[in-house]
Design a protein around this motif. Sequence first.
Motif, PDB file in Angstrom:
ATOM      1  N   GLY A 350       7.566  -1.234  -5.318  1.00 40.52           N
ATOM      2  CA  GLY A 350       6.628  -0.148  -5.544  1.00 40.52           C
ATOM      3  C   GLY A 350       7.308   1.202  -5.620  1.00 40.52           C
ATOM      4  N   GLY A 411       2.404   3.426  -3.920  1.00 42.45           N
ATOM      5  CA  GLY A 411       1.620   2.603  -4.831  1.00 42.45           C
ATOM      6  C   GLY A 411       2.459   1.532  -5.466  1.00 42.45           C
ATOM      7  N   GLU A 412       1.833   0.721  -6.275  1.00 46.89           N
ATOM      8  CA  GLU A 412       2.551  -0.341  -6.969  1.00 46.89           C
ATOM      9  C   GLU A 412       3.520   0.228  -7.994  1.00 46.89           C
ATOM     10  N   ASP A 413       3.207   1.413  -8.521  1.00 43.71           N
ATOM     11  CA  ASP A 413       4.117   2.076  -9.456  1.00 43.71           C
ATOM     12  C   ASP A 413       4.040   3.578  -9.215  1.00 43.71           C
ATOM     13  N   ARG A 414       4.842   4.337  -9.972  1.00 46.13           N
ATOM     14  CA  ARG A 414       4.921   5.781  -9.763  1.00 46.13           C
ATOM     15  C   ARG A 414       3.595   6.467 -10.051  1.00 46.13           C
ATOM     16  N   GLY A 415       2.913   6.042 -11.105  1.00 42.43           N
ATOM     17  CA  GLY A 415       1.644   6.665 -11.446  1.00 42.43           C
ATOM     18  C   GLY A 415       0.620   6.531 -10.339  1.00 42.43           C
ATOM     19  N   GLN A 416       0.516   5.352  -9.758  1.00 40.32           N
ATOM     20  CA  GLN A 416      -0.448   5.154  -8.681  1.00 40.32           C
ATOM     21  C   GLN A 416      -0.048   5.953  -7.438  1.00 40.32           C
ATOM     22  N   ALA A 417       1.247   6.014  -7.142  1.00 37.75           N
ATOM     23  CA  ALA A 417       1.702   6.777  -5.981  1.00 37.75           C
ATOM     24  C   ALA A 417       1.374   8.263  -6.143  1.00 37.75           C
ATOM     25  N   ALA A 419      -1.014   9.603  -8.009  1.00 30.33           N
ATOM     26  CA  ALA A 419      -2.471   9.776  -7.954  1.00 30.33           C
ATOM     27  C   ALA A 419      -2.957   9.736  -6.507  1.00 30.33           C
ATOM     28  N   ARG A 420      -2.412   8.833  -5.721  1.00 29.74           N
ATOM     29  CA  ARG A 420      -2.810   8.748  -4.309  1.00 29.74           C
ATOM     30  C   ARG A 420      -2.379   9.985  -3.532  1.00 29.74           C
ATOM     31  N   ARG A 423      -4.796  12.861  -4.366  1.00 27.87           N
ATOM     32  CA  ARG A 423      -6.067  12.744  -3.638  1.00 27.87           C
ATOM     33  C   ARG A 423      -5.873  13.057  -2.158  1.00 27.87           C
ATOM     34  N   ARG A 450       4.861  14.712 -13.755  1.00 22.37           N
ATOM     35  CA  ARG A 450       4.202  13.417 -13.910  1.00 22.37           C
ATOM     36  C   ARG A 450       5.021  12.478 -14.794  1.00 22.37           C
TER      37      ARG A 450
END
Length: 689
Positions: A350, A411-417, A419-420, A423, A450
Amino acid sequence: MTRQTPTPHPTTMFDTVLVANRGEIACRVIATLHAMGIRAVAVYSDADADAAHVRLADEAVRLGPAPAAESYLNIEAVLSAARVTGAQAIHPGYGFLSENAEFARACAEAGVVFIGPDVPALEVMGSKIRSKNHVAEAGVPVVRGVSEPGLSDAELIEAVSNFGTEIRYPLLIKPSAGGGGKGMHVVERPEDLPDTLLTARRVALAAFGDDSLLIEQLIRSPRHIEVQVLADAHGAVIHLGERECSLQRRHQKVIEEAPSPLLDADTRRRIGEAACNTARSVDYRGAGTVEFLISDEDPGTFYFMEMNTRLQVEHPVTEEVTGVDLVEQQVRIAAGQPLHLTQDDVVLRGHSVEARVYAEVPEAGFLPSTGEILALHEPSGAGVRVDSGLRIGSVIGTDYDPMLAKIIATGEDRGQALARLRRALEETVVLGVETNISYLQQLLDDDDVRAGRLDTTLIERRLPALVFPRPDEHTARLAVEAALTENQAGDAICHNSAWRTDGWRATGSVPTNYLVTHRAPEGDLTTIAVPHLSDPATSPGDIVPGAVTTARQRTVVASRAPEGAVVWVSTPGFTGTVTVADPHAQTLARLCQREAELTEAAPEITAPLPGTVIEVHADHGAKVEAGAALVTIEAMKMEHRLTAPLPGAVTLNVRVGETVKLGQVLAVVAASDQPDHTEDPENVEETAS
């Protein structure tokens, strides 16, 4: 994060460990000690007597007064605390004594285990000059420059000139004993080198007690990549992948992540091996970080920068992607246990990103902010971790680093990390001091960030385009309701007023108009008129703590503040202070403004925050031009140079070494066409300053 479960080793493991630090890192170390079944001892200064790390520990010992030199840096006091509590080992965290060879030597002499490397490794890697020369001999690539010990300013200038075209401006001056970017100075032109060397030596001596300097070729648009290593006393050395730390401001990291979006598999392997070779070259033991520079134009080539012989602030992102508790590994290695991991066991899963939350005011040039934490909400949820030493009632002063907490998202990838993390920052509420949370959110929204197009100069390029939130009508109404809630509790917005806050009059009810104002650090004023309505839907009782948090700034009361009540407000679009003024306060404010218009403003230079005077640039009574440097103060590891607002004669009210308060008048410049009433500060009463 799924961490490895601590395995008990009752015959070899410590039963009591002292944590020689404070704030979030002390809390983080104590948490792992408790998970391992080890008793944790905290130490504290007078400023931290009721701090979170003190409450979390099993026992706590006072070190001394608030200044670090008299408490957290007092080696004898720390060792005395270990003796009286029966601690067999000391974990230094980061900063303070964590890389102090004298402290490690004193621990050994006292029979206490220092949870860190041996003294020789600390001495080699504690000096940028020695470490650079040492690793170069070990075959690790280094940046070209001048790194001979003991050179004077004149000798450094001559050495640079002897390189001819092999070294080109701009150059980077670095303190040999420094860390964390403190004291680094960029020199753009040869004629600026002498004066910059003088400044760099002063800063290095004040910060590290050592004014040795080295000069390197500045690499334009570099990437800052660091590699986490672990080494035991039995010869095993492994690395746990790299961290991308390129998002920096003034060489201080702001957002870090693991792994780096830049490196390919081959570069990751080679830079990891170079880091392990660096550790082997000094028989390293414990957790350490080897830092490298990589040109964005040539991502396959890297240069050794320095080795940090301690835990790093950004260590959580490595823990999150490897599942390895680095503090636990430090403790086990210090207890003499071999590593139970091999290089093949290290698998990166991740992506993890960390943001540092600071008590600072980005709009005011990132001046540190002080105050008491009045309201606090820290985020939670899937993939979110918070390393914090905050609690309601915590007092943030100027004695220590302004970092408050770290928000980590995985996160599972950079984009999800990413975004989390975005938030999580939206959910974070800290009232009572100004913070950089809005600034962090804007960085995460940047297209280049990003996309992973990072370098150490990106933040400086983005600063002019930052947009800082202003209160809207919704925020203003919440502020009025909060002030009225305080009023109903007996702390009126204005005392001795014939006005009724509910709008009632003998001739019938009319709305009471309130003015809500917010003054930005650069002077921009936002004013919103709010009529107080008796509609139950907007009554003060509708304020729900936790949904939208409001808190009265306790140090401002109406009887001493005719401009109104100051309220801290946090909404999705704005966090900060606003002033709520009822008709009585508005009238007083207009009278004050009229009086000010009829009075010539005093050209005073005041302290923008509490701190210590480290340099006075002008002589008392001297004639200066507008913009001339007058006084430099230091607070929270940062220098703040204050300049003359107009041409004229200077009256100095402070001396080098003097501690000053927020708003204290440091100097006055009398306009050139006015009589000179200067007095020598040697004849000024101490109370005058």
